[in-house]
Design a protein around this motif. Structure first.
Motif, PDB file in Angstrom:
ATOM      1  N   ASP A  22      20.502 -24.178  46.128  1.00  0.00           N
ATOM      2  CA  ASP A  22      20.997 -25.555  46.242  1.00  0.00           C
ATOM      3  C   ASP A  22      19.858 -26.546  46.021  1.00  0.00           C
ATOM      4  OD1 ASP A  22      22.093 -28.006  46.964  1.00  0.00           O
ATOM      5  OD2 ASP A  22      23.250 -27.155  48.617  1.00  0.00           O
ATOM      6  N   LYS A  23      19.924 -27.297  44.961  1.00  0.00           N
ATOM      7  CA  LYS A  23      18.880 -28.272  44.601  1.00  0.00           C
ATOM      8  C   LYS A  23      18.917 -29.529  45.468  1.00  0.00           C
ATOM      9  CE  LYS A  23      17.463 -25.725  41.206  1.00  0.00           C
ATOM     10  NZ  LYS A  23      16.419 -24.775  41.490  1.00  0.00           N
ATOM     11  N   ASP A  24      19.974 -29.690  46.275  1.00  0.00           N
ATOM     12  CA  ASP A  24      20.070 -30.845  47.160  1.00  0.00           C
ATOM     13  C   ASP A  24      19.444 -30.577  48.525  1.00  0.00           C
ATOM     14  OD1 ASP A  24      21.338 -32.562  45.361  1.00  0.00           O
ATOM     15  OD2 ASP A  24      23.290 -31.663  45.806  1.00  0.00           O
ATOM     16  N   LYS A  25      18.727 -29.468  48.637  1.00  0.00           N
ATOM     17  CA  LYS A  25      18.064 -29.110  49.884  1.00  0.00           C
ATOM     18  C   LYS A  25      16.563 -28.965  49.635  1.00  0.00           C
ATOM     19  CE  LYS A  25      22.082 -26.571  51.697  1.00  0.00           C
ATOM     20  NZ  LYS A  25      22.863 -27.732  51.692  1.00  0.00           N
ATOM     21  N   VAL A  26      15.780 -29.308  50.650  1.00  0.00           N
ATOM     22  CA  VAL A  26      14.339 -29.111  50.610  1.00  0.00           C
ATOM     23  C   VAL A  26      14.027 -28.043  51.646  1.00  0.00           C
ATOM     24  CG1 VAL A  26      12.096 -30.176  51.043  1.00  0.00           C
ATOM     25  CG2 VAL A  26      13.903 -31.493  49.927  1.00  0.00           C
ATOM     26  N   PHE A  27      13.312 -27.012  51.240  1.00  0.00           N
ATOM     27  CA  PHE A  27      13.001 -25.875  52.104  1.00  0.00           C
ATOM     28  C   PHE A  27      11.533 -25.940  52.509  1.00  0.00           C
ATOM     29  CE2 PHE A  27      16.461 -24.636  49.275  1.00  0.00           C
ATOM     30  CZ  PHE A  27      17.400 -24.159  50.172  1.00  0.00           C
ATOM     31  N   VAL A  59      14.376 -25.771  57.610  1.00  0.00           N
ATOM     32  CA  VAL A  59      13.070 -25.449  58.179  1.00  0.00           C
ATOM     33  C   VAL A  59      13.057 -24.016  58.710  1.00  0.00           C
ATOM     34  CG1 VAL A  59      11.284 -26.214  59.786  1.00  0.00           C
ATOM     35  CG2 VAL A  59      12.939 -27.868  58.914  1.00  0.00           C
ATOM     36  N   ILE A  60      11.973 -23.289  58.399  1.00  0.00           N
ATOM     37  CA  ILE A  60      11.809 -21.921  58.880  1.00  0.00           C
ATOM     38  C   ILE A  60      10.395 -21.748  59.422  1.00  0.00           C
ATOM     39  CG2 ILE A  60      10.966 -20.873  56.723  1.00  0.00           C
ATOM     40  CD1 ILE A  60      12.908 -18.501  57.304  1.00  0.00           C
ATOM     41  N   LYS A 116      19.948 -35.023  57.868  1.00  0.00           N
ATOM     42  CA  LYS A 116      20.396 -33.654  57.633  1.00  0.00           C
ATOM     43  C   LYS A 116      19.221 -32.699  57.822  1.00  0.00           C
ATOM     44  CE  LYS A 116      22.947 -35.618  53.952  1.00  0.00           C
ATOM     45  NZ  LYS A 116      23.022 -35.627  52.512  1.00  0.00           N
ATOM     46  N   VAL A 117      19.204 -32.034  58.984  1.00  0.00           N
ATOM     47  CA  VAL A 117      18.114 -31.123  59.325  1.00  0.00           C
ATOM     48  C   VAL A 117      18.716 -29.797  59.785  1.00  0.00           C
ATOM     49  CG1 VAL A 117      16.096 -30.779  60.795  1.00  0.00           C
ATOM     50  CG2 VAL A 117      16.684 -33.089  60.021  1.00  0.00           C
ATOM     51  N   THR A 118      18.203 -28.701  59.220  1.00  0.00           N
ATOM     52  CA  THR A 118      18.715 -27.372  59.540  1.00  0.00           C
ATOM     53  C   THR A 118      17.575 -26.461  59.952  1.00  0.00           C
ATOM     54  OG1 THR A 118      20.529 -27.629  57.958  1.00  0.00           O
ATOM     55  CG2 THR A 118      19.979 -25.387  58.616  1.00  0.00           C
ATOM     56  N   ASN A 119      17.774 -25.756  61.058  1.00  0.00           N
ATOM     57  CA  ASN A 119      16.794 -24.802  61.570  1.00  0.00           C
ATOM     58  C   ASN A 119      17.292 -23.377  61.301  1.00  0.00           C
ATOM     59  OD1 ASN A 119      14.592 -23.698  62.991  1.00  0.00           O
ATOM     60  ND2 ASN A 119      15.748 -23.690  64.905  1.00  0.00           N
ATOM     61  N   VAL A 120      16.412 -22.539  60.738  1.00  0.00           N
ATOM     62  CA  VAL A 120      16.761 -21.138  60.498  1.00  0.00           C
ATOM     63  C   VAL A 120      16.412 -20.355  61.765  1.00  0.00           C
ATOM     64  CG1 VAL A 120      16.419 -19.114  59.054  1.00  0.00           C
ATOM     65  CG2 VAL A 120      16.299 -21.400  58.026  1.00  0.00           C
TER      66      VAL A 120
END
Length: 115
Positions: free
Chosen positions: A38-43, A80-81, A102-106
């Motif tokens: 997904d190009k709309d996400k920054v990892f 974020v990982i 929009k923030v996601t934690n792995v």
């Protein structure tokens, strides 16, 4: 009696620290696998440069915890990982304080990654 109060407060503090941050999405590594293109996400990977160079997911860029996270783009979801999910959770809290929506934690981090 005072010792019981101190122990009770300590337990409450530990539970409070483990609660997910409001507005932060928590995902498992299985869900992460479906998001990597997904190009709309920054990892970002918030581990140390040594940990990152030892093993990392190609799509993730190294931003060690304590880096200037305000340089990240604001219009994209930030995923974020870290090694176990603890440092990434702290980074997610920092991102929310900086105003990122929009923030996601792995959860489980690289310890749980089977890629």
């Amino acid at each position: 009696m005072e010792a019981a109060i101190v122990i009770g407060l300590l337990i409450l503090f530990i539970i409070w620290r483990k609660l997910p941050t409001k507005g932060v999405i928590g995902i498992k590594t299985e869900q992460l696998k479906t998001m990597l293109t997904d190009k709309d996400k920054v990892f970002i990977d918030v581990r140390t440069p040594g940990e990152y160079s030892g093993r990392h997911i190609v799509q993730f860029k190294n931003f060690p915890l304590g880096s200037d996270l305000s340089k990240l783009p604001t219009g994209k979801e930030i995923v974020v990982i870290c090694q176990s999910g603890m440092r990434s959770n702290r980074a997610c809290k920092q991102l929310k304080k900086l105003g990122y929506d929009k923030v996601t934690n792995v959860r489980g981090g690289m310890n749980a990654w089977r890629g």
